[in-house]
Design a protein around this motif. Sequence first.
Motif, short mmCIF file in Angstrom:
data_model
loop_
_atom_site.label_atom_id
_atom_site.label_comp_id
_atom_site.label_asym_id
_atom_site.label_seq_id
_atom_site.Cartn_x
_atom_site.Cartn_y
_atom_site.Cartn_z
N TYR A 444 0.85 -1.26 -0.09
CA TYR A 444 -0.03 -0.04 -0.07
C TYR A 444 1.10 1.31 -0.09
O TYR A 444 1.23 1.74 1.21
CB TYR A 444 -1.04 0.09 1.22
CG TYR A 444 -1.89 -1.20 1.30
CD1 TYR A 444 -3.14 -1.02 0.73
CD2 TYR A 444 -1.33 -2.36 1.88
CE1 TYR A 444 -4.11 -2.04 0.74
CE2 TYR A 444 -2.43 -3.56 1.70
CZ TYR A 444 -3.60 -3.19 0.95
OH TYR A 444 -4.40 -4.33 1.31
N PRO A 445 1.11 1.85 -1.13
CA PRO A 445 2.16 2.80 -1.23
C PRO A 445 1.59 4.28 -0.43
O PRO A 445 2.30 5.01 -0.06
CB PRO A 445 2.04 3.21 -2.65
CG PRO A 445 1.74 1.78 -3.42
CD PRO A 445 0.70 1.34 -2.50
N HIS A 446 0.20 4.05 -0.44
CA HIS A 446 -0.30 5.41 0.03
C HIS A 446 -0.84 5.16 1.62
O HIS A 446 -1.57 5.86 2.25
CB HIS A 446 -1.79 5.66 -0.77
CG HIS A 446 -2.71 4.56 -0.26
ND1 HIS A 446 -2.80 3.19 -1.27
CD2 HIS A 446 -3.83 4.11 0.45
CE1 HIS A 446 -3.36 2.56 -0.78
NE2 HIS A 446 -4.23 2.86 0.10
N LYS A 447 0.01 4.33 2.32
CA LYS A 447 -0.16 3.86 3.79
C LYS A 447 -0.01 4.90 4.69
O LYS A 447 0.84 5.68 4.39
CB LYS A 447 0.77 2.69 3.96
CG LYS A 447 0.44 2.07 5.27
CD LYS A 447 1.48 1.06 5.56
CE LYS A 447 1.27 0.29 7.17
NZ LYS A 447 2.10 -0.87 7.19
N VAL A 448 -0.90 5.19 5.47
CA VAL A 448 -0.97 6.31 6.73
C VAL A 448 -0.87 5.29 8.16
O VAL A 448 -1.49 4.33 8.32
CB VAL A 448 -2.27 6.98 6.62
CG1 VAL A 448 -2.24 8.07 7.74
CG2 VAL A 448 -2.45 7.85 5.42
#
Length: 636
Positions: A444-448
């Motif tokens: 998940y490159p957009h991981k928060v």
Amino acid sequence: MSAFGSLPISTPQPAQSAADQKKHKRTRSGCFTCRSRRVKCDEARPICERCRKGKRECVYPPPPSQKSGSRTAARSTSQGDSSDNNEGDDASGLETIQDEEGSEQGAHASSTTNATKHRPAVSKTRSAQSTAKRKTKQTPDNSSLSKEKSISPFTDAATRSESYSPASNTPSVGFEPLSGQGMSNTPGTAQLPEDIRFFLDYHQREITHHHYILKSRSEEFIHRAIVDLCLKYEPLLYAVVGFSAYHYCLRQPGGKLYNFLRYYNKSLTLLRKSLASTEPHSEATLITILLLTTFEEFTGDWVNLVDHHQAAHTLILELLTPETANENELHRHIFVWYARFDLVAGLLAGNETILSREWYTSREEYDAKEAAEDPSDVQKQLSLFNSRNRRFAMDMASLYAKLSRGMIPMDQFIVQNEQLSLAMENLRSLLAQFDASEHTVTSYPHKVPLTENDIVDPYTPGRFFQGPLWEVNFAWIDFLATSLMFKYQSSLVLRQESSSELQSSALEQCRLIETIERWPEKENGTVISFHSSLGLASMFIPKDARHTMWIRRKLAHAEQNGYIYPPKFRTSMSQIWGIPEVKHWWLPNDEGYSDIVREIRKMTEERTTNPRDNFREDVREMKTLFGKMNVDDSPS
């Protein structure tokens, strides 16, 4: 608005007494609030007595211009309408109400018997193709629609830039036309009033299959078929515009009830006239009823939803058969839309579906044939899963309804319940075939970063899909919800301890929901698709403060997006969690509790106070979910 259930083709009601049939003086000039509540308005200005006592906003429709009034009068005279039959032509578009004391709860079906008995006893079926050949006078370009004064979503043309005050009765906010491509170049829309074009544009740009609680394959149906039909059938046009206005108003700081109720009431008024006339029924008629039913669900009004569901049942039997329901794309979408209400109402009330089993098995056979002919087509495989999931839900509703009525002995129930369990595993295998796909998300490159408020890890690798398999994620959520409902019902009847399994299934649903919510490319309205899964999961996740606050925020988010949970659900969850404030609003200190959601809730609670039969009461009370549960024996 409670008269939404009073469609002329709904199930006939017992004969009314002479007192019930007594004519009452009607009024057209009451405030929007009283008229939407279907109660008498004393028409005091600037605030009527009922609104003053109830501390409600009191808004009157703007007075029609002399020119508009002349057109209305001329139209009424030329058509020979009586005042009672011309309700749809007043300035507001809202229905008239009975002008009598003691009508707080409204009358549901006062016009049902009369409208039905005057209908010729002949079939009035009309296909979608013949609907397009409707008489010229019935198309919007040449109908009363294009002759009436154009009213914008929040203002009329003369007062658009002015601000609202109770004294002036001038609404608060104007609107800016949407830019880019929309309905502007669509044939048949040039003569539509500006507000109608605005909300059709909004429907095409912002409303997705999630808002209709349908699957992704319904996009063409929603944005092309329904819109094409609504431009030929005015009741559907106003229903579509009202549905669009409803979602638009929820996103506006100045959104008010009357901003969308005017269109729904106009749709209902026109629909009643259509049903009571000699005009043949068509797919457009049925779709109008289904859209009004969807509105009832969105506002949490499951009592009046039953009325529309029954009206839709009458029409679907008239227009379709189990075989013709599969003959074209339009019919297939109509069946799926109707079947959803059939299943949900039956499951909530502990009843069987109204539509017979052959309808469900016929669709399953069609989808099985399509899937077998093209195993690589993901959408066809998912259609088969959805058909089998619907048939499973129908069989489950039927089996448990028979048991509750003493129609089946316990030993036979156990055998058939085990068969359902095997069918559930077959459903799982239909989705498990995608597990090894190249479209499985592994990172998940957009991981928060997660916080202490998170109850699940939405970035878990595996069993989450992108690209062509995106819809598989929603299918898994549907499967887990169906499985959770089945296992919960089984555990109650068979007195089995299953709290750990139920909790695990509920948390898996929460994980998938959270992953989708954080996915950058998700469509508008995804939270609405999760409404039933969130409702079920909320009953079984751990009841500590962290878990309950997480789910409370999700439920609040769903309501902020237009899906209002029924009062019974909020009351029951407040008892299960031991948090009384949840009956009022999901979050502490009214966080995120907008005025428009507050008003919708208040309207629904007033409309559903006195259901007129046991079935409607069972649906309202969500008998299957909460009828056998209390705080002490609820899952831990």
